[in-house]
Design a protein around this motif. Structure first.
Motif, PDB file in Angstrom:
ATOM      1  N   PRO A 357       0.815  -1.223   0.000  1.00 23.46           N
ATOM      2  CA  PRO A 357       0.000   0.000   0.000  1.00 23.46           C
ATOM      3  C   PRO A 357       0.850   1.275   0.000  1.00 23.46           C
ATOM      4  CG  PRO A 357       0.057  -0.968   2.200  1.00 23.46           C
ATOM      5  CD  PRO A 357       0.827  -1.900   1.311  1.00 23.46           C
ATOM      6  N   PRO A 359      -0.449   4.605   1.208  1.00 24.77           N
ATOM      7  CA  PRO A 359      -1.629   5.290   1.764  1.00 24.77           C
ATOM      8  C   PRO A 359      -1.703   6.767   1.403  1.00 24.77           C
ATOM      9  CG  PRO A 359      -0.512   3.945   3.429  1.00 24.77           C
ATOM     10  CD  PRO A 359       0.379   3.988   2.239  1.00 24.77           C
ATOM     11  N   GLY A 364      -2.385   1.156  -4.072  1.00 32.52           N
ATOM     12  CA  GLY A 364      -1.502   0.084  -3.650  1.00 32.52           C
ATOM     13  C   GLY A 364      -1.045  -0.716  -4.858  1.00 32.52           C
ATOM     14  N   ALA A 392      -7.263  -4.190  -0.265  1.00 32.81           N
ATOM     15  CA  ALA A 392      -7.056  -2.774  -0.584  1.00 32.81           C
ATOM     16  C   ALA A 392      -8.224  -1.924  -0.075  1.00 32.81           C
ATOM     17  CB  ALA A 392      -6.890  -2.599  -2.094  1.00 32.81           C
ATOM     18  N   GLU A 395      -8.088  -1.263   3.531  1.00 30.05           N
ATOM     19  CA  GLU A 395      -7.099  -0.246   3.887  1.00 30.05           C
ATOM     20  C   GLU A 395      -7.475   1.121   3.333  1.00 30.05           C
ATOM     21  OE1 GLU A 395      -2.976  -1.197   3.709  1.00 30.05           O
ATOM     22  OE2 GLU A 395      -3.331  -3.369   3.766  1.00 30.05           O
ATOM     23  N   LEU A 397      -8.075   2.164   0.294  1.00 26.25           N
ATOM     24  CA  LEU A 397      -7.406   2.581  -0.932  1.00 26.25           C
ATOM     25  C   LEU A 397      -8.437   2.742  -2.043  1.00 26.25           C
ATOM     26  CD1 LEU A 397      -4.275   0.222  -0.837  1.00 26.25           C
ATOM     27  CD2 LEU A 397      -4.564   2.511   0.178  1.00 26.25           C
ATOM     28  N   ILE A 400      -5.790   0.042  -7.205  1.00 30.53           N
ATOM     29  CA  ILE A 400      -4.579  -0.778  -7.152  1.00 30.53           C
ATOM     30  C   ILE A 400      -3.911  -0.692  -8.518  1.00 30.53           C
ATOM     31  CG2 ILE A 400      -5.376  -2.380  -5.364  1.00 30.53           C
ATOM     32  CD1 ILE A 400      -6.085  -4.360  -7.569  1.00 30.53           C
TER      33      ILE A 400
END
Length: 446
Positions: A357, A359, A364, A392, A395, A397, A400
């Motif tokens: 990742p 952030p 990511g 992902a 988290e 996100l 990707i």
């Protein structure tokens, strides 16, 4: 003289090594239908079992004898009788069954005694042990039908069998049992094999049969075979099927497979004897050749742990060697093992990917996406991709991305779009290899 090609033999041999390690010291009960012996499969089966035995696997072999008994009865001018899917064993049929069993035992022992040079049996020393390991009871009278000398397994001498296999012998069980008073009973191979596997808590029970396995569509016997059935699904299927009459009925072997799995046998296999080497294929390859019934699905998609490092290295190494993947050393994978997800089947890793990742950029990198050549085309790549997308999102996100030189089309088909390397987060851009000229592809997460 046949040629051995190292470039194909060595990778193949390495691919079966995990199964050799996993099966060493385990107990297999192998049940062979009499039809297989009648079809001339005994010699090659003995060769395959001798090979498995040489790998340190303990084998209990159970033979059937339906066609052989039929042949004996025809010679005696006697007609067979069946009811409820079982033979009615009168005195003449019992005599014919005993003669058939004696002849088959002789043939099986002879097959394991071969040691001709330039054959798979060369140098083998296999001892076959048989005896009165089975205590039986009569079926009795069912719905007005007296089954006479037809019996069911009452007890298996598991201690005696274990002593024999620990000594290094293959134990041979015929479908015959005796009561405490010495009365002989004709049993079914399926019942003997199931009861023996449960009593021994065998690691595998393999039925080598005239059927291909359990069809995905029971109404269409020609449909594809269900390669793996969870016990719960096998129970549901069995409950929906009519009571079996013929061995080719879907429920015939399935009923015994379910009983064995419920009794603690880890894996029960229904495999066709028509496929050469089916016992080897089923035991030492990912997909096998028949149907496997297990208490739970053996394939798991999960996050990686320290014990998976060796499996990941073994999986990605060929792709690093041919330039598909960027090389990662063991130290790097050990450090980053928490970002990897893996697909594991029966203790062997067949797929992996990592999520790194960024952030600050709300994105990511999915890296090291790899699926073993043995299972490519079966959807494992998509399953790993979905797991990485789930991680992902967890988290927070928004996207990707991947860097690839050879698999752009696969990713584009799955919603990725090409972008310029300048799109990359600053931290990743500094590590971008301009000589490799990898294509950057991004997928927005909904």
């Amino acid at each position: 003289m046949s040629l051995v090609f190292p470039h194909t033999f060595v990778p193949w041999f390495r691919s079966v090594a995990p199964y050799i390690h996993a099966h060493r010291g385990k107990t297999f009960v192998v049940a062979i239908a009499g039809e297989a012996i009648a079809a001339g499969k005994l010699a090659t089966l003995a060769q395959d079992l001798a090979l498995i035995h040489a790998m340190g696997i303990k084998i209990v072999l159970v033979h059937g004898f339906r066609p052989q008994v039929e042949e004996q009865l025809r010679a005696k001018g006697h007609r067979s009788r069946f009811s409820h899917g079982m033979r009615v064993t009168d005195a003449v049929a019992l005599d014919g069954a005993q003669e058939a069993a004696g002849q088959l035992r002789y043939e099986i022992e002879a097959a394991f005694s071969q040691g001709l040079p330039n054959t798979p049996m060369a140098g083998s020393q296999v001892r076959v042990v048989s005896g009165n390991f089975i205590t039986a009871r009569p079926v009795g009278i069912v719905d007005g039908v007296d089954f006479q000398h037809t019996g069911l397994v009452r007890k298996i001498d598991a201690t005696g069998i274990r002593r024999a296999v620990e000594f290094g012998a293959i134990v041979l069980l015929s479908p015959f049992g005796f009561s405490p008073t010495g009365e002989a009973f004709n049993l079914s191979m399926e019942d003997v094999a199931c009861s023996a596997a449960i009593a021994l808590q065998a690691d595998k029970l393999l039925y080598l049969t005239e059927v291909r396995g359990i069809p995905l569509d029971p109404a269409d016997p020609d449909s594809d075979i269900d390669q793996e059935l969870a016990l719960a699904d096998a129970r549901k299927l069995l409950a929906a099927l009519p009571n079996p009459v013929q061995p080719t009925d879907t429920a015939f072997y399935l009923q015994h497979a379910v009983k064995a799995a419920e009794g603690g046998v880890e894996r029960v296999h229904i495999v066709p004897f028509s496929v050469d080497g089916s016992v080897l294929i089923e035991s030492f390859t990912h997909d096998g050749v028949g149907t496997m019934i297990v208490d739970e699905k053996l394939e798991s998609l999960r996050e990686a742990g320290p014990d998976d490092i060796g499996g990941i290295l073994q999986l990605i190494e060929p792709f690093e060697r041919d330039g598909t993947l960027v090389k990662r050393d063991r130290t790097e994978i050990e450090r980053d093992i928490g970002v990897y997800s893996v697909i594991e089947h029966d203790g062997v890793i067949f797929g992996c990917a990592a999520l790194y990742p960024y952030p600050e950029a709300r994105t990511g990198e999915m890296a090291a996406l790899t699926v073993s050549p043995q299972v490519q085309g079966q959807g494992d790549g998509e399953r790993i991709l979905k797991r990485i997308e789930q991680r992902a999102r967890a988290e927070r996100l928004d996207s990707i991305f991947v860097l690839t030189t050879r698999t752009m089309h696969w990713f584009i088909k799955r919603g990725f779009v090409p972008v310029e390397p300048e799109w990359l987060p600053d931290a990743r851009k500094r590590k971008y290899n301009w000589d490799r000229r990898s294509q950057v592809l991004v997928k927005k997460l909904a």
